[in-house]
Design an enzyme around this catalytic site. Sequence first.
Site, short mmCIF file in Angstrom:
data_model
loop_
_atom_site.label_atom_id
_atom_site.label_comp_id
_atom_site.label_asym_id
_atom_site.label_seq_id
_atom_site.Cartn_x
_atom_site.Cartn_y
_atom_site.Cartn_z
N HIS A 179 0.84 -1.20 0.00
CA HIS A 179 0.00 0.00 0.00
C HIS A 179 0.88 1.26 0.00
O HIS A 179 0.55 2.25 -0.65
CB HIS A 179 -0.91 0.02 1.24
CG HIS A 179 -2.03 -0.98 1.17
ND1 HIS A 179 -3.36 -0.61 1.22
CD2 HIS A 179 -2.02 -2.33 1.03
CE1 HIS A 179 -4.12 -1.69 1.13
NE2 HIS A 179 -3.33 -2.75 1.02
N ASP A 184 -5.62 6.10 2.01
CA ASP A 184 -5.69 4.66 1.79
C ASP A 184 -7.06 4.16 2.25
O ASP A 184 -7.65 4.70 3.19
CB ASP A 184 -4.59 3.94 2.58
CG ASP A 184 -4.51 2.46 2.21
OD1 ASP A 184 -3.70 2.13 1.34
OD2 ASP A 184 -5.29 1.65 2.78
N SER A 222 5.63 -9.31 -0.22
CA SER A 222 6.34 -8.85 0.97
C SER A 222 5.91 -9.57 2.23
O SER A 222 6.42 -9.29 3.30
CB SER A 222 6.09 -7.34 1.14
OG SER A 222 4.71 -7.11 1.32
N TRP A 257 14.94 -8.58 0.81
CA TRP A 257 14.26 -7.68 -0.12
C TRP A 257 15.03 -7.60 -1.43
O TRP A 257 16.23 -7.40 -1.43
CB TRP A 257 14.16 -6.29 0.51
CG TRP A 257 13.20 -5.37 -0.18
CD1 TRP A 257 13.51 -4.35 -1.03
CD2 TRP A 257 11.78 -5.35 -0.05
NE1 TRP A 257 12.37 -3.71 -1.45
CE2 TRP A 257 11.29 -4.31 -0.86
CE3 TRP A 257 10.85 -6.13 0.66
CZ2 TRP A 257 9.93 -4.00 -0.98
CZ3 TRP A 257 9.50 -5.83 0.54
CH2 TRP A 257 9.06 -4.77 -0.26
N ALA A 258 14.33 -7.74 -2.54
CA ALA A 258 14.98 -7.66 -3.85
C ALA A 258 14.48 -6.43 -4.59
O ALA A 258 13.34 -6.00 -4.37
CB ALA A 258 14.62 -8.90 -4.66
N HIS A 316 2.75 -14.66 -6.62
CA HIS A 316 1.54 -14.99 -5.86
C HIS A 316 0.33 -14.20 -6.36
O HIS A 316 -0.75 -14.32 -5.79
CB HIS A 316 1.79 -14.71 -4.39
CG HIS A 316 2.01 -13.25 -4.07
ND1 HIS A 316 2.72 -12.41 -4.89
CD2 HIS A 316 1.60 -12.48 -3.03
CE1 HIS A 316 2.74 -11.20 -4.35
NE2 HIS A 316 2.07 -11.22 -3.23
N ASN A 370 0.37 -5.51 -6.99
CA ASN A 370 1.54 -4.71 -7.39
C ASN A 370 2.50 -5.55 -8.22
O ASN A 370 3.02 -5.09 -9.23
CB ASN A 370 2.27 -4.16 -6.16
CG ASN A 370 1.44 -3.15 -5.42
OD1 ASN A 370 1.23 -2.05 -5.90
ND2 ASN A 370 0.92 -3.53 -4.27
N SER A 371 2.70 -6.78 -7.78
CA SER A 371 3.61 -7.66 -8.52
C SER A 371 3.07 -7.93 -9.92
O SER A 371 3.81 -7.90 -10.90
CB SER A 371 3.81 -8.97 -7.78
OG SER A 371 4.48 -8.74 -6.57
N1 UDP Z 1 8.71 -6.09 -3.44
C1 UDP Z 1 10.02 -5.79 -3.75
N2 UDP Z 1 10.99 -6.66 -3.34
C2 UDP Z 1 10.71 -7.80 -2.66
C3 UDP Z 1 9.36 -8.12 -2.38
C4 UDP Z 1 8.38 -7.25 -2.79
O1 UDP Z 1 10.32 -4.75 -4.35
O2 UDP Z 1 11.64 -8.54 -2.33
C5 UDP Z 1 7.66 -5.13 -3.84
C6 UDP Z 1 7.01 -5.50 -5.15
O3 UDP Z 1 7.73 -4.93 -6.22
C7 UDP Z 1 5.63 -4.92 -4.98
C8 UDP Z 1 5.36 -5.04 -3.48
O4 UDP Z 1 6.62 -5.16 -2.86
O5 UDP Z 1 5.62 -3.56 -5.34
C9 UDP Z 1 4.55 -6.27 -3.12
O6 UDP Z 1 3.21 -6.01 -3.36
P1 UDP Z 1 2.19 -7.12 -3.84
O7 UDP Z 1 0.86 -6.45 -3.99
O8 UDP Z 1 2.68 -7.80 -5.06
O9 UDP Z 1 2.18 -8.24 -2.73
P2 UDP Z 1 2.05 -8.27 -1.10
O10 UDP Z 1 3.33 -7.79 -0.57
O11 UDP Z 1 0.87 -7.40 -0.72
O12 UDP Z 1 1.79 -9.71 -0.81
#
Ligand code: UDP
Length: 487
Positions: free
Chosen positions: A18, A121, A286, A348-349, A366, A370-371
Amino acid sequence: MEDRKLNAIFLPHFAPSHIIPIVDVARLFAGRGVTVTIVTTPNNALLFRDSVNHDAALGHNMLIHIIKLPSAQVGLPEGIENFGQCTTPELLEKLYNAVALLQKPYEKFIRDSRPDCIISDMFFPWSVDLADELQVPRVIFYPSNNFFHSVSHSLRLYAPHQEIQSDSEDFLIPGLPDEIRMARSELQDHVKAKTMYGVLINLIKQTESRSYGIILNTCHDIEPAYSDHFKKVSGRKCWNLGPLSLFADRNNVGKENNSSTEEKHSCLSWLDTQKPNSVLYVCFGSMAQFSDAQLTQMALAFEASGHPFVWVVRRKEKSEENQKESWLPEGYEERMLRDNRSLIIMGWAPQVQILDHQAVGGFLSHSGWNSLIEGFTAGLPLISWPLFAEHFYNSKLLTQVLKIGVEIGPRVWNSGIEIKSPLVGKDEFTKAITFHMGGSPEAVEMRRRAEEIGIKAKRATEEGGCSYCDLTALIDDLKACAVDARI
Ligand code: UDP
């Protein structure tokens, strides 16, 4: 229209999925001359402080207002400030309680600031009352897409899942632009029964109808039929401002807090050594946490597929005595990792940069929104293993509407971030990866469609593109409201 400075307050929620996109919206506003204040807590501010400083140095009016999280009052360890950091249900609950206590100090700050508008939000339903009190527009931010909201609307209206016999039977969701099918086992608990979370979701829906409009992290041209459909059924103004990761050029967000710079550089320079489209990128967002048994099945599958991979693994804190990754198969490090055949990133990547890299040819995700949209923007097809939240809906957009992905897994929704649904075995992964990274006519066609989506996503944010125009329309609307309020 009078060219005056608009003063906007942004309220990000407490999860990376978010925070990242709403800060991108804030950056876009500031880039169009709006004075922006983002309200958050100290550690969450670290996630985007660099971007804000960067934009401020360009002359954009961006401020972060920090309010301390009352951690001690709820017994939460200092420093845990977002749901991505919570590795147990107890921590999640404590963080919820701490966040609830922020309402009063947030309200005080907003009252004192007298903004022209509040971009909130979805998880701050109280901000709709405050906006009414201050007589300013409140815009609700959903880090999601029109397809998900359209399906949710139809489920609420027609409840087709109540008519079927078994949890695993596919049913048709009525009232949508396409024939979309889901199984009851894929739906969130609150859709099927009364839950506390469902009460919150109902409240959020009520605030939606009292909001001036809705911002989504998607673009019209990726899902035009659903963009029109949701606008109609919600009866609200909707602005599709995505893909926000591209639009706000957010590369490197989160760097200080979440990863070592060395790790980022090594992973991107390792990708430089790989052939175009040869690498599978694997990341489950995340928050998701897998059992050791599940991680082992994945490790075996990635090895068996024969494709190089970058795999991001999110682990619970390890105890001092047990620092070993015991789920790694015997000799795995020697075979897969030592000679740099593949990479495992614990932590974190830099996902957006990885997806954009020419060496990456596939994405196992998953289906967090965002992904997915980051994958779309990179023009990649996906393997989707939906886990929790609204992932199953997103996955249907991928497989049934856009047809740029295949879905795997037991089709069972998880109620939390710990994945307890039946294990996905090595063979199911290997089969999907072999198809996905392979050259069959179906896979090639999927890749072609994914590239087309990538082109649409990129165009959306260029001058004259659909998201670019929606941003202009939104800011013009908010400026007009501010002018009216001052007459
Ligand atoms: N993300 C990242 N590096 C990581 C894991 C996640 O940059 O190692 C970012 C990813 O690019 C995305 C967000 O974290 O913008 C994850 O959001 P998403 O809605 O996909 O999944 P959630 O974290 O809510 O399960």
